[in-house]
Design a protein around this motif. Structure first.
Motif, PDB file in Angstrom:
ATOM      1  N   LYS A 212      50.941  29.838  27.934  1.00 17.44           N
ATOM      2  CA  LYS A 212      52.160  29.885  27.080  1.00 17.44           C
ATOM      3  C   LYS A 212      53.121  30.409  27.757  1.00 17.44           C
ATOM      4  CE  LYS A 212      52.724  32.265  22.503  1.00 17.44           C
ATOM      5  NZ  LYS A 212      51.385  33.113  21.432  1.00 17.44           N
ATOM      6  N   TYR A 213      52.569  31.036  28.089  1.00 18.09           N
ATOM      7  CA  TYR A 213      54.057  32.356  28.842  1.00 18.09           C
ATOM      8  C   TYR A 213      54.540  32.294  30.109  1.00 18.09           C
ATOM      9  CZ  TYR A 213      52.765  35.018  24.226  1.00 18.09           C
ATOM     10  OH  TYR A 213      52.521  35.509  23.259  1.00 18.09           O
ATOM     11  N   ALA A 214      53.966  31.941  30.962  1.00 19.40           N
ATOM     12  CA  ALA A 214      54.790  31.199  32.294  1.00 19.40           C
ATOM     13  C   ALA A 214      54.020  30.568  32.606  1.00 19.40           C
ATOM     14  CB  ALA A 214      53.968  32.457  33.485  1.00 19.40           C
ATOM     15  N   PRO A 215      53.476  29.119  31.982  1.00 15.18           N
ATOM     16  CA  PRO A 215      52.923  27.778  32.686  1.00 15.18           C
ATOM     17  C   PRO A 215      54.219  27.449  34.119  1.00 15.18           C
ATOM     18  CG  PRO A 215      55.443  27.478  30.795  1.00 15.18           C
ATOM     19  CD  PRO A 215      55.074  28.243  30.733  1.00 15.18           C
ATOM     20  N   GLU A 216      54.879  27.821  34.704  1.00 12.82           N
ATOM     21  CA  GLU A 216      55.171  27.743  36.045  1.00 12.82           C
ATOM     22  C   GLU A 216      54.131  28.044  37.210  1.00 12.82           C
ATOM     23  OE1 GLU A 216      57.155  31.232  35.098  1.00 12.82           O
ATOM     24  OE2 GLU A 216      56.976  29.785  33.434  1.00 12.82           O
ATOM     25  N   TYR A 217      53.222  28.990  37.091  1.00 10.37           N
ATOM     26  CA  TYR A 217      52.861  29.002  37.870  1.00 10.37           C
ATOM     27  C   TYR A 217      51.219  28.290  37.419  1.00 10.37           C
ATOM     28  CZ  TYR A 217      54.445  33.930  38.421  1.00 10.37           C
ATOM     29  OH  TYR A 217      55.224  35.273  38.828  1.00 10.37           O
ATOM     30  N   PRO A 218      50.508  27.754  38.701  1.00  7.75           N
ATOM     31  CA  PRO A 218      49.459  26.376  38.369  1.00  7.75           C
ATOM     32  C   PRO A 218      48.323  27.398  38.507  1.00  7.75           C
ATOM     33  CG  PRO A 218      49.647  27.888  41.012  1.00  7.75           C
ATOM     34  CD  PRO A 218      51.238  28.184  40.071  1.00  7.75           C
ATOM     35  N   TYR A 219      47.519  28.401  38.036  1.00  9.22           N
ATOM     36  CA  TYR A 219      46.773  29.238  37.740  1.00  9.22           C
ATOM     37  C   TYR A 219      46.930  30.602  37.722  1.00  9.22           C
ATOM     38  CZ  TYR A 219      46.244  29.113  43.029  1.00  9.22           C
ATOM     39  OH  TYR A 219      46.643  28.371  44.544  1.00  9.22           O
ATOM     40  N   GLY A 220      46.230  30.807  36.865  1.00  8.62           N
ATOM     41  CA  GLY A 220      45.599  32.385  37.057  1.00  8.62           C
ATOM     42  C   GLY A 220      44.663  32.659  37.080  1.00  8.62           C
ATOM     43  N   PHE A 221      44.125  34.675  37.229  1.00  8.52           N
ATOM     44  CA  PHE A 221      43.003  34.731  37.727  1.00  8.52           C
ATOM     45  C   PHE A 221      42.655  35.873  36.428  1.00  8.52           C
ATOM     46  CE2 PHE A 221      45.352  34.056  41.359  1.00  8.52           C
ATOM     47  CZ  PHE A 221      44.489  33.106  42.379  1.00  8.52           C
ATOM     48  N   ILE A 222      41.363  35.466  35.365  1.00  6.90           N
ATOM     49  CA  ILE A 222      41.030  36.613  34.501  1.00  6.90           C
ATOM     50  C   ILE A 222      40.517  37.760  35.302  1.00  6.90           C
ATOM     51  CG2 ILE A 222      39.473  36.559  33.156  1.00  6.90           C
ATOM     52  CD1 ILE A 222      39.183  34.032  33.012  1.00  6.90           C
ATOM     53  N   THR A 223      39.754  37.889  35.828  1.00  6.09           N
ATOM     54  CA  THR A 223      39.290  39.543  36.712  1.00  6.09           C
ATOM     55  C   THR A 223      39.661  39.707  38.324  1.00  6.09           C
ATOM     56  OG1 THR A 223      37.202  38.256  37.845  1.00  6.09           O
ATOM     57  CG2 THR A 223      37.529  39.166  35.249  1.00  6.09           C
ATOM     58  N   ALA A 224      39.164  41.068  38.171  1.00  7.83           N
ATOM     59  CA  ALA A 224      39.664  41.162  39.765  1.00  7.83           C
ATOM     60  C   ALA A 224      38.869  42.379  40.126  1.00  7.83           C
ATOM     61  CB  ALA A 224      41.048  41.359  40.408  1.00  7.83           C
ATOM     62  N   GLN A 225      38.046  42.445  40.784  1.00  6.54           N
ATOM     63  CA  GLN A 225      36.917  43.707  40.249  1.00  6.54           C
ATOM     64  C   GLN A 225      37.794  44.517  41.927  1.00  6.54           C
ATOM     65  OE1 GLN A 225      33.736  44.483  41.452  1.00  6.54           O
ATOM     66  NE2 GLN A 225      34.358  46.828  39.821  1.00  6.54           N
ATOM     67  N   GLY A 226      37.534  45.368  41.738  1.00  2.00           N
ATOM     68  CA  GLY A 226      37.538  46.500  42.816  1.00  2.00           C
ATOM     69  C   GLY A 226      36.149  47.076  43.654  1.00  2.00           C
ATOM     70  N   ARG A 227      34.780  46.439  43.166  1.00  2.00           N
ATOM     71  CA  ARG A 227      34.076  47.408  44.170  1.00  2.00           C
ATOM     72  C   ARG A 227      34.233  47.263  45.861  1.00  2.00           C
ATOM     73  NH1 ARG A 227      28.359  44.599  45.909  1.00  2.00           N
ATOM     74  NH2 ARG A 227      27.003  46.506  45.737  1.00  2.00           N
ATOM     75  N   ASN A 228      33.599  48.569  46.256  1.00  2.96           N
ATOM     76  CA  ASN A 228      34.223  49.339  47.265  1.00  2.96           C
ATOM     77  C   ASN A 228      33.012  49.070  48.708  1.00  2.96           C
ATOM     78  OD1 ASN A 228      36.922  49.319  48.063  1.00  2.96           O
ATOM     79  ND2 ASN A 228      37.215  51.147  46.946  1.00  2.96           N
ATOM     80  N   SER A 229      31.470  49.184  48.327  1.00  2.00           N
ATOM     81  CA  SER A 229      30.535  49.512  49.158  1.00  2.00           C
ATOM     82  C   SER A 229      29.029  48.767  48.681  1.00  2.00           C
ATOM     83  CB  SER A 229      30.703  50.667  49.414  1.00  2.00           C
ATOM     84  OG  SER A 229      29.513  51.509  48.417  1.00  2.00           O
ATOM     85  N   SER A 230      28.783  48.623  49.913  1.00  4.45           N
ATOM     86  CA  SER A 230      27.091  48.114  48.847  1.00  4.45           C
ATOM     87  C   SER A 230      26.888  49.042  47.753  1.00  4.45           C
ATOM     88  CB  SER A 230      26.048  47.615  49.729  1.00  4.45           C
ATOM     89  OG  SER A 230      25.726  49.160  51.101  1.00  4.45           O
ATOM     90  N   SER A 231      27.144  50.363  48.016  1.00  2.00           N
ATOM     91  CA  SER A 231      26.192  51.350  47.914  1.00  2.00           C
ATOM     92  C   SER A 231      26.943  51.760  46.007  1.00  2.00           C
ATOM     93  CB  SER A 231      25.606  52.526  48.635  1.00  2.00           C
ATOM     94  OG  SER A 231      27.057  53.663  48.475  1.00  2.00           O
TER      95      SER A 231
END
Length: 340
Positions: A212-231
């Protein structure tokens, strides 16, 4: 969105100098209650005409639940709840009637319309909006999409019921801590739910607006989760949600080397690209990610074309994440002064 883990670390050091607030006091028979209500009304009929002024009036290190009731209206202001003011309930009339909005843009650490730093914060029936990118501003004939955060949530034990979050890039910064989102609406186009929170999103609507707002972009990303380690306990769990909208999008990309997102019994529309997930800056480390889709339906739920490094969990392993105990082993949700 920029990598701001250093910035978050500095804030944590600053926070360590503030005495940690205990849980908010409950009423008789350990039932949570509101000690008093502050009324915000733009017409002057309440205690304050500004949400921020109402927050400022609450004493530091408050340990009793205080409700700030916000009358219908569009409140054009940046709102911050500082670290030393826990136990606040922000309550609107309806997310379509009570809106806090601003139009700042810059680094994610500076552009947020709403910032919440302390533990024990609840919001209900309010929309938080950053309309800078809606639609993107035209600069030299181009429509650049830039970070413009609607809300950033730092504190532990924070809950949002029937709230709306509006933006295009980096709409909701789920920074850190245990968070519960129930019946919320979240819209955006690029990394619009991001951060290192340990959060459950239940019965929420996630709406892609890139087409709707930026159709020139081929695709987007819903999440960007930043877990840093296995713990690291953090991760985003989407439970019985609906993923809808216009344009094409990945479900997520890795904002951290151990990124974790679980989508459970949700509806996925045909906007989801077949691969589903992207490694971003962590290519060749995909074995550390946990990206799970289980029991989903809809035109975008076919996983036959997904990346080969999606995670399969047993029923027991899955239950560790989709049950509220993932974020609520100590029962903090039942201690809140308001429920869904």
């Amino acid at each position: 969105m920029q990598c701001l883990f250093g910035f978050v670390f500095i804030l944590l050091l600053l926070r360590s100098g503030v005495s940690e607030a205990s849980d908010c006091e409950s009423g008789a028979e350990n039932q949570p209650k509101v000690a008093r209500t502050i009324w915000v009304d733009q017409s002057g009929k309440g205690d304050f005409t500004s949400v921020q002024k109402a927050i400022d009036s609450i004493p530091s290190y408050n340990n009793k639940w205080i409700r700030i009731y916000i009358s219908p209206g569009i409140y054009r202001e940046k709102v911050t709840i500082p670290y030393d003011k826990p136990c606040i309930l922000l309550e609107g009339t309806h997310s379509s009637l009570t809106t806090i909005e601003w139009n700042d843009y810059n680094e994610t650490s500076e552009s947020a319309t709403f910032s919440s730093f302390p533990d024990n914060i609840v919001a209900k029936a309010i929309s938080f909006k950053n309309f800078y990118n809606i639609p993107p501003a035209v600069v030299d004939g181009n429509n650049p999409v830039v970070p413009a955060v609607a809300a950033r949530i730092y504190g532990d034990k924070s809950a949002f019921y029937n709230c709306g979050f509006f933006g295009l890039q980096d709409t909701l910064w789920d920074v850190e801590g245990r968070h519960y989102f129930h019946g919320c609406y979240i819209e955006g186009g690029i990394d619009f739910i991001f951060g290192s929170g340990q959060s459950i999103y239940e019965s929420c609507a996630v709406n892609l607006t890139l087409g709707k707002y930026a159709p020139e972009y081929p695709y987007g990303f819903i999440t960007a989760q930043g877990r840093n380690s296995s713990s690291d306990p953090s991760g985003f769990v989407f439970k019985t949600c609906a993923f809808l909208g216009s344009g094409e999008t990945y479900l997520g990309r890795a904002y951290g080397p151990y990124s974790r997102v679980i989508i459970y019994r949700s509806v996925l529309s045909d906007m989801i690209v077949p691969a589903g997930w992207d490694a971003w800056d962590y290519a060749h480390h995909e074995g550390n990610f946990m990206y799970v889709e289980h029991g989903c339906r809809g035109a975008g739920a076919n996983t036959s074309g997904r990346v080969p490094w999606m995670t399969q969990l047993s029923a027991y392993q899955l239950s560790e994440f989709v049950n509220l105990s993932y974020i609520d082993k100590d029962g903090w949700i039942d201690k809140l002064p308001i429920q869904p």
